[in-house]
Design an enzyme around this catalytic site. Sequence first.
Site, PDB file in Angstrom:
ATOM      1  N   TRP A  67       0.816  -1.221   0.000  1.00  0.00           N
ATOM      2  CA  TRP A  67       0.000   0.000   0.000  1.00  0.00           C
ATOM      3  C   TRP A  67       0.840   1.258   0.000  1.00  0.00           C
ATOM      4  CZ3 TRP A  67      -4.434  -0.253  -2.033  1.00  0.00           C
ATOM      5  CH2 TRP A  67      -5.228  -1.388  -1.884  1.00  0.00           C
TER       6      TRP A  67
ATOM      7  N   ASP B 107      -1.862   6.347   6.633  1.00  0.00           N
ATOM      8  CA  ASP B 107      -2.935   5.553   6.031  1.00  0.00           C
ATOM      9  C   ASP B 107      -3.297   4.446   7.020  1.00  0.00           C
ATOM     10  OD1 ASP B 107      -4.583   3.849   4.666  1.00  0.00           O
ATOM     11  OD2 ASP B 107      -3.134   3.355   3.081  1.00  0.00           O
TER      12      ASP B 107
ATOM     13  N   LYS C 130     -12.565  -1.978   6.370  1.00  0.00           N
ATOM     14  CA  LYS C 130     -11.887  -2.957   7.213  1.00  0.00           C
ATOM     15  C   LYS C 130     -12.359  -2.868   8.658  1.00  0.00           C
ATOM     16  CE  LYS C 130      -8.816  -3.070   3.603  1.00  0.00           C
ATOM     17  NZ  LYS C 130      -8.112  -2.148   2.735  1.00  0.00           N
TER      18      LYS C 130
HETATM   19  C1  PLP Z   1      -7.584  -1.546   1.691  1.00  0.00           C
HETATM   20  C2  PLP Z   1      -6.542  -0.525   1.799  1.00  0.00           C
HETATM   21  C3  PLP Z   1      -6.479   0.581   0.933  1.00  0.00           C
HETATM   22  C4  PLP Z   1      -7.398   0.746  -0.244  1.00  0.00           C
HETATM   23  O1  PLP Z   1      -8.664   1.064   0.085  1.00  0.00           O
HETATM   24  P1  PLP Z   1      -9.738   1.371  -1.066  1.00  0.00           P
HETATM   25  O2  PLP Z   1     -10.928   1.714  -0.266  1.00  0.00           O
HETATM   26  O3  PLP Z   1      -9.881   0.124  -1.893  1.00  0.00           O
HETATM   27  O4  PLP Z   1      -9.234   2.488  -1.862  1.00  0.00           O
HETATM   28  C5  PLP Z   1      -5.502   1.519   1.158  1.00  0.00           C
HETATM   29  N1  PLP Z   1      -4.604   1.397   2.138  1.00  0.00           N
HETATM   30  C6  PLP Z   1      -4.619   0.334   2.981  1.00  0.00           C
HETATM   31  C7  PLP Z   1      -3.616   0.240   4.066  1.00  0.00           C
HETATM   32  C8  PLP Z   1      -5.581  -0.657   2.835  1.00  0.00           C
HETATM   33  O5  PLP Z   1      -5.604  -1.703   3.668  1.00  0.00           O
END
Ligand code: PLP
Length: 359
Positions: A100, A171, A195
């Site tokens: 990511w 993030d 998540k």
């Molecule tokens: C799942 C995830 C993303 C992407 O999320 P989207 O909603 O599909 O854009 C970005 N960063 C991390 C750490 C993730 O686990």
Amino acid sequence: MIYNFSAGPAMLPASVLKKAQNELLDWQGLGVSVMEISHRDPIYIQMTEAAEQDLRDLMAIPDNYSVLFMHGGGRAHFSAVPQNIASADATVDYLNSGVWSDIAIAEARKYVTHVNEVAKVAETPLGKAIPPISEWALSKNAAYLHYCPNETVDGIALYEVPEVGVPIVADMSSMILAEPIDVSKFGIIYAGAQKNIGPSGLSVVIIRNDLLATQQERVCTVMNYKVQAEQHSMYNTPNTFAWYLAAEVFKWLKAQGGLEAMAELNRAKSSLLYECVDNSSFYRNTIAPQNRSRMNIPFQLADSNLDTLFLEQARAEGLVALKGHRFVGGMRASMYNAMPVDAAKALVDFMTRFEKAHK
Ligand SMILES: *Cc1c(COP(=O)(O)O)cnc(C)c1O
């Protein structure tokens, strides 16, 4: 009984889904669904205000931070962050701790000329590890430092917040609300919702107010943090249903005892699984202990020819979505807040029996 180990979209608390089901056709006695009313209806706004307050309570968000409920999940902010708080000729620092971060870096390069990777994951005798912060190649004048505290694909986590004298952008898509954090150490926290918060498509942004002042004119208005802060995340129509479900998840979290309780639960679940993997030569995890994720635990079978059988038999026992990410292979168990400790016990029990049968 099904235990859903999906990395995301991931399992939500059953009681939250039941409540949503019960009030789907008639929300708050209105005779219509929460999806069918104006986002500017006072009753809806009341709900969003309660959601924000609950999130502020859960994370102890200081008053000098704004909380935004925006569109585009996690990835939208890979481009929104550099556009909002860096100029085109700025220097920005990124830790590359996995898949990511790597994608976030590629996206930042579209908007900022100098994107500096301060460190990346390295092989060490104990496994893959993030180099100590003291060894990072920091820029002298970065507009911010970006990192991903929990790399969902790789199962790599950084538990120490880098405090390096520039705004820290994190993030937190796959670890927000999983444990208490000190929000005051961050400039911006963002997370896709699917998540640990609610349905996909929604994102939560927590931003220190002084960073709103530095916003750049070129930002697409929907993704402009300053505009969204001024308009209470309603510059355009928000994802009203996802916001409502997130609000219900926040209430559920409070009722569970908040983030301290979640941290304890998440420690218990992940310890069970790591112990099982570490006590076996049949399974392995390649991440150094200090960087092991408590949310996403990848593990490989020594004999990958058994992968298909493992997944089939696990599924037959109600243990689903254990297939690893295509970049890593093997298995991955994602265990966010909604996952009970019994799920980890059931998985370990299955793994122990599978090992005995196939060693
Ligand atoms: C799942 C995830 C993303 C992407 O999320 P989207 O909603 O599909 O854009 C970005 N960063 C991390 C750490 C993730 O686990």
